[in-house]
Write an enzyme that holds these catalytic residues in place. Sequence first.
Site, PDB file in Angstrom:
ATOM      1  N   LYS A  54      -0.614   5.092 -11.543  1.00  0.00           N
ATOM      2  CA  LYS A  54      -0.804   4.670 -10.220  1.00  0.00           C
ATOM      3  C   LYS A  54      -2.479   4.830 -10.306  1.00  0.00           C
ATOM      4  CE  LYS A  54      -0.279   5.907  -5.434  1.00  0.00           C
ATOM      5  NZ  LYS A  54       0.424   7.062  -4.470  1.00  0.00           N
ATOM      6  N   ASP A  59      -5.810   4.292  -8.297  1.00  0.00           N
ATOM      7  CA  ASP A  59      -6.203   4.711  -6.623  1.00  0.00           C
ATOM      8  C   ASP A  59      -7.773   4.322  -6.376  1.00  0.00           C
ATOM      9  OD1 ASP A  59      -5.821   5.023  -4.028  1.00  0.00           O
ATOM     10  OD2 ASP A  59      -4.784   7.049  -4.399  1.00  0.00           O
ATOM     11  N   ASP A  67      -0.052   4.353   2.891  1.00  0.00           N
ATOM     12  CA  ASP A  67       0.015   5.741   3.028  1.00  0.00           C
ATOM     13  C   ASP A  67       1.051   6.231   3.877  1.00  0.00           C
ATOM     14  OD1 ASP A  67      -1.696   6.237   0.616  1.00  0.00           O
ATOM     15  OD2 ASP A  67      -3.332   6.805   1.991  1.00  0.00           O
TER      16      ASP A  67
END
Length: 764
Positions: A478, A480, A550
């Site tokens: 992942k 970010d 999110d």
Amino acid sequence: MSIIFDKTNQVFLLNTISSSYIIKIFANQYILHYGWFPKIDEWNDMFAAPVTGRAMSPNPEIFEGKLDFSLDTQPQEFSGAGITDFRNSSIEIKSENGTIATDLIFKSYRILKGKPQIPGLPATYSLKNEEADTLEIDFMDPLTEVTVILSYTVWKNYNAICRHTVVKNTGKYDICLEKVMSCNVDFCGSRYKMLQLSGAHARERHPVFRKLVPGNQGIESKRTASSLQQNPFIALMDYDASETRGNVYGFNLVYSGNFYANVEVDQFNMSRVQLGINPFNFEWKIKPEEEFYTPEAVMVYSQNGLGEMSRTFHDLYRNHLCRGKWQYKERPIVINNWEATYFNFNAEKLFKLADEASSAGIELFVLDDGWFGKRNDDTSSLGDWFENKEKLPGGLAEISDGIHKRGLKFGLWFEPEMVSPDSNLYRNHPDWCLHIEGRSSSLSRHQLMLDLSRNEVVDYLYERLYSIITENKIDYVKWDFNRSGTEVGSGTATAAEQMKVSHKYYLGLYNLMEKITSALPDVLFESCSSGGGRYDPGMLYYMPQAWTSDNTDGISRLAIQAGSTIAYPASSMSCHVSAVPNHQTGRQTFLAERGHTAMAGTFGYELDLNKLNPVELKEIKDQVEIYKTIRKTVQFGDYYRLENPWTESSDAEITDFTAWNIVSKDKNQAVFTIVWNYPEANAPADIIKLQGLDESKKYKLTCPQSKTIREFFRLYSPFPMPEAAFYPFENDIVVSGDLLMKCGLQIPYRPHFGSSIQIILNAL
């Protein structure tokens, strides 16, 4: 050939599967746009915009005083600056004499088989030459002798055309490129509404509709990212266009940095659409023999509404933008520890969560933030990509081995592009961050951005990521990106090069991503940027899925996910079930609804399974089993928005329920979902007509979670639930696709707030 040149009329017909895009060479000098229509076999100039004199619209000198032609009044394919067109220019070049006037005169053209790639930039691609044809048109400015090349790739099986621009300095002197668009399309009319995807952190990609008015209306990002606030996508729609009817023209930029998308309505109600790199903080010096390539603009036309446009984008991106092993491979069901533990974890806690995940049939365990450096909160250690041995004494190897022994794949969170001032990397290389000498550096989330325009920074990140991933057998990453760029400058750039840094940052990032994804083809990469802050085609080229937001609230996600599907396929949408009260909104929704909403994309969980009761754990296990039976359809099928969670009058208004249907490519399976946004007392019955089915096939309809839902309501609902709240059949029924699409399904009563129904249709 999908590109035909009509020598008699001096017209190019760019023919997609069912549309024609018309380009006119006028007087062997200028390139005009004559429209984008349903497919035609030939062209007649009687359908073109009239060439007539207009007051206050100057005439080019080459027409020797004729007053019937002005660039100010004609629809163009690409517009120069400071000559006779007063609308927004497509390009601005500061020449050696300090002026920006640019006159683009047609020189030549080429028709090529297939699709050339764009050096250093992500773009759609063709694997076979017969999939597409490419037209290249050369212009030259007679004073500077600069050459501008317009490239059009026409897809034979999609109503899509991909464009980019190349600027070559074929003159004798240096030039400075101050603005250059990837595409310019002039429409002969303004009776359109413009669609954009706007929002904020935890509220991304909400559709906004507005009618065009004289002047400029547009969106942009100056955040050194495509941004949470605006997505690099716009569309023009007929006033009466809907999901299923009307002309729609979509424009999407394959780029992850600062962008500009604008529609200018001029004095004659012509509408100029432009899309490209934002001129803000951009200036590119080009020496003789050097060249500059713009990012690609993807243009899609639909004569059957917004839904058809969306499915064209979906298919084009799945088949010709995403790459590698995971392009068509079904994505694993994920459990992410973030909302379960945040920074507070150890090996025992992680393994306990993994045990429950394995028992539920989940396939991939992701360790999120906090595993590196001295990272116990968000104030330190970004850039120090070494294991936190105080928190994990056995290192990542112990965690990876333990997760794999439990039958799960193991994933890891990184934020490679950032650095914390409280980190060894920053202490050793304080000049490696983006900064401007003499100015203080602004912090966001206690961090700075690394300067990826520098090769040594890219090389360091590649070495660290490659080592961690390979040494610890990481299956998933992942990636970010949690702040916007400020004080964008480089410690190694000269004064003349500082305005290049924003774009060079993305050239460096794309280089890093190309290297790491090519070196690790078996690893599944997911992009993230505080959720959906870089949910764009540029990232999808390297990473086939993105953390959508999110905000994991089951109701909030309805608008976020439906908005995302306007341009992006369900396979790119990472959607997880989280705990309630929701950590972002505080809202309580049923576990079934959260599952049904998350099953609209790639599926997973963001909660502590060890805090759930046996009924909830059983329901999660059921959700996982169900999703495995529909996963291929959801991720790679055709997506139909049946009832949207917004109204076109205002993106703030919501409808009472949201519904969608996803149909497998062979039409043998469909997944139909309804979620109620809010309840209404004694509400009228609703009928929903499904789309995309095979009218000649019989489908067996099942409501697989009905018993689980009933049990959950019985035990945990604060109010008694009427039987009518559940779909009115217990056993499987069979009905034709024809009836489901023409007559629809009766929805007799609105269930509780945040309730939902999922029906799976399997062809017999």
